[in-house]
Write a protein that holds these residues in place. Structure first.
Motif, short mmCIF file in Angstrom:
data_model
loop_
_atom_site.label_atom_id
_atom_site.label_comp_id
_atom_site.label_asym_id
_atom_site.label_seq_id
_atom_site.Cartn_x
_atom_site.Cartn_y
_atom_site.Cartn_z
N GLY A 77 -69.61 4.00 -38.73
CA GLY A 77 -70.86 3.37 -38.33
C GLY A 77 -71.92 4.36 -37.89
O GLY A 77 -73.10 4.18 -38.21
N TRP A 78 -71.50 5.41 -37.17
CA TRP A 78 -72.50 6.40 -36.73
C TRP A 78 -73.11 7.13 -37.92
O TRP A 78 -74.28 7.52 -37.88
N GLY A 79 -72.33 7.29 -39.01
CA GLY A 79 -72.87 7.94 -40.20
C GLY A 79 -73.93 7.09 -40.87
O GLY A 79 -74.98 7.59 -41.31
N VAL A 80 -73.67 5.78 -40.93
CA VAL A 80 -74.66 4.86 -41.50
C VAL A 80 -75.94 4.87 -40.66
O VAL A 80 -77.06 4.95 -41.20
N GLY A 81 -75.77 4.81 -39.32
CA GLY A 81 -76.93 4.85 -38.43
C GLY A 81 -77.72 6.13 -38.58
O GLY A 81 -78.97 6.12 -38.56
N LEU A 82 -77.02 7.26 -38.76
CA LEU A 82 -77.70 8.55 -38.93
C LEU A 82 -78.52 8.59 -40.22
O LEU A 82 -79.64 9.11 -40.24
N LEU A 83 -77.98 8.00 -41.29
CA LEU A 83 -78.71 7.96 -42.55
C LEU A 83 -79.99 7.13 -42.43
O LEU A 83 -81.06 7.54 -42.89
N PHE A 84 -79.87 5.97 -41.80
CA PHE A 84 -81.07 5.13 -41.64
C PHE A 84 -82.08 5.78 -40.69
O PHE A 84 -83.30 5.64 -40.88
N ALA A 85 -81.61 6.48 -39.67
CA ALA A 85 -82.52 7.20 -38.76
C ALA A 85 -83.26 8.29 -39.51
O ALA A 85 -84.48 8.48 -39.34
N ALA A 86 -82.54 9.03 -40.37
CA ALA A 86 -83.17 10.07 -41.16
C ALA A 86 -84.22 9.48 -42.10
O ALA A 86 -85.31 10.05 -42.30
N ALA A 87 -83.91 8.31 -42.67
CA ALA A 87 -84.87 7.64 -43.56
C ALA A 87 -86.13 7.24 -42.80
O ALA A 87 -87.26 7.41 -43.28
#
Length: 489
Positions: A253-263
């Protein structure tokens, strides 16, 4: 010393061919309906792009066997292509507005065709993924300019019909992809999935050289916004990877959140950069035009609804005992209905009906179809009928929506406008696949039927967004600012 201004024609013949758009022969441009020849030429690219998109997944089995790779590794053959394509569509359109849409369209076809040949010769999975990135760069040059070439070639009163023919070519490629791909993989092997693009590409290159008009209105730029390109690429890539990861891939989940934050951060940086840049990659004023803003929202929604069932229907029907062949035949009802409405809608609907009215009618039809899919039994007959109905709605909606957007874009920015339309299409495609996959994944414990109803409900909700976007669109069909008439050369 006075600089020389004359050059030897013989010495510079080939550089001119590579850097200067060639005028159409007089016999072509003097024809009363010469613009239809240009539209037909663009249809080669529209057909080939969708054929390639729907054919490659059928090669996964052969790729896994030949390269002894996992399914997750093989999926990068499609994912690398999609990520590159979406990131480069707007920059490709911006370059075309500056240097010539015909020129960059033909370059795109050349790159796409050569990369397709290289994909078929790939000695390893890593090489294949690399060639797919190059292929996607060529596809971006093609797709960003396809809509622009149609709208700057066709007279305003024929623009919607021309865009309908182009959309029908896309639907035909989408419909034939599974059949052609299955036949090629089972008889000749996965490499021919890529080599089939080569003869079509050669024909399209020759046709485009002689039948496409030169660019009449351009937007010159002092320098290219490389920083804007980097920010846009990070934003789109992070967003698409985040959507893919959230749809059930084994990513924490933290990886998904990190991707959306980067976007989100890179997207904010891109907007900030475009507001301050002397020569921005994207003129943000375009997005403040009502027809463009709501039209792009409608385009994203429409393609999400178009591609969502391509994932949903095979899963549901095979779970109910139907064969893959039956599922494939049922699925063709969607692009078949799309192509029928896209080519015949102008003949059947009243000429007084505006683009906005057609968008509302089409979106209402596919909203009805998706809502019905959420409540009726998921049998073969019902599914085929509702998919055909959804296709008719999408085929009515899409050409009118694209015409509404491009009529509001200045002719000198047609490439950028076409890039935006196709970027919305790419994002809608990715979201359609991801949201349906996510719904099926979350409902796995409750059974396929529950997942199917959740998926159909999501698609109905997105269809409602398309209806609202059409309702909020402009109420007239007036030509946009500086809209060019059909090109004469």
């Amino acid at each position: 010393m006075t600089p020389r201004t004359t050059r030897s024609p013989a010495r510079h013949r080939w550089p001119d061919v590579l850097t200067v758009e060639r005028a159409r022969p007089k016999a072509v441009r003097s024809r009363p309906n010469a613009w239809w020849l240009a539209v037909g030429t663009v249809c080669f690219g529209a057909f080939m792009g969708q054929l390639d998109a729907s054919i490659v997944t059928l090669a996964y089995g052969g790729l896994r066997t030949d390269f002894r790779a996992s399914l997750a590794a093989v999926e990068w053959v499609s994912l690398a292509y999609l990520l590159t394509l979406v990131a480069l569509l707007v920059p490709a359109g911006r370059l075309a507005d500056a240097h010539g849409r015909k020129l960059l369209y033909l370059y795109g076809f050349a790159v796409f065709t050569l990369a397709s040949a290289a994909c078929g010769l790939a000695p390893s999975l890593q090489a294949l993924v690399g060639f797919r990135v190059v292929q996607a760069a060529g596809a971006a040059l093609m797709q960003a300019n396809s809509v622009a070439l149609v709208t700057t070639s066709a007279p305003r009163e024929w623009m919607r019909s021309a865009l309908g023919v182009q959309a029908a070519a896309q639907a035909l490629g989408l419909a034939l992809g599974p059949t052609v791909g299955g036949a090629l993989v089972s008889t000749l092997g996965w490499r021919w999935v890529f080599w089939v693009n080569v003869p079509v590409g050669v024909i399209a290159l020759v046709s485009g050289h002689y039948l496409l008009p030169r660019t009449r209105a351009r937007t010159k730029v002092a320098h290219f916004d490389w920083a804007g390109l980097g920010l846009l690429a990070v934003a789109t890539t992070s967003a698409l990877l985040g959507v893919s990861a959230a749809s059930g891939l084994p990513v924490p989940g933290w990886g998904v959140g990190l991707l959306f934050a980067a976007a989100a951060v890179s997207g904010w940086g891109f907007v900030r950069r475009q507001r301050r840049a002397a020569a921005p990659l994207l003129d943000l004023a375009l997005l403040r035009v009502r027809a463009v803003a709501f039209g792009l929202a409608g385009a994203l929604s429409g393609y999400l609804v178009l591609f969502g069932p391509l994932v949903l229907v095979p899963v549901v029907l095979t779970a109910r005992g139907s064969s893959e062949l039956t599922a494939g035949l049922v699925l063709t009802a969607l692009p078949a209905g799309f192509a029928l409405a896209a080519t015949g809608g102008d003949r059947l609907l009243p000429h007084s009906l505006t683009d906005r009215g057609r968008c509302l009618a089409g979106a209402g039809v596919f909203l009805l179809a998706m809502a019905a899919m959420a409540v009726v039994p998921q049998g073969v007959a019902w599914t085929a009928g509702l998919l055909a109905l959804a296709g008719l709605g999408l085929g009515t909606f899409t050409p009118a929506n694209n015409a509404m957007i491009m009529a509001a874009v200045p002719a000198r920015s047609s490439g950028t406008g076409g890039g935006l339309v196709n970027m919305a299409r790419g994002l809608g495609t990715a979201l359609g696949v991801a949201l349906v996959t996510l719904a099926l994944h979350l409902a796995a414990g409750s059974g396929t039927e529950t997942g199917a109803r959740w998926s159909a409900s999501i698609l109905a909700g997105v269809s409602a967004v398309a209806v609202v976007s059409a309702w909020l669109g402009p109420r007239g069909n007036g030509p946009g600012p500086e809209r060019a008439v059909a090109g004469s050369t």
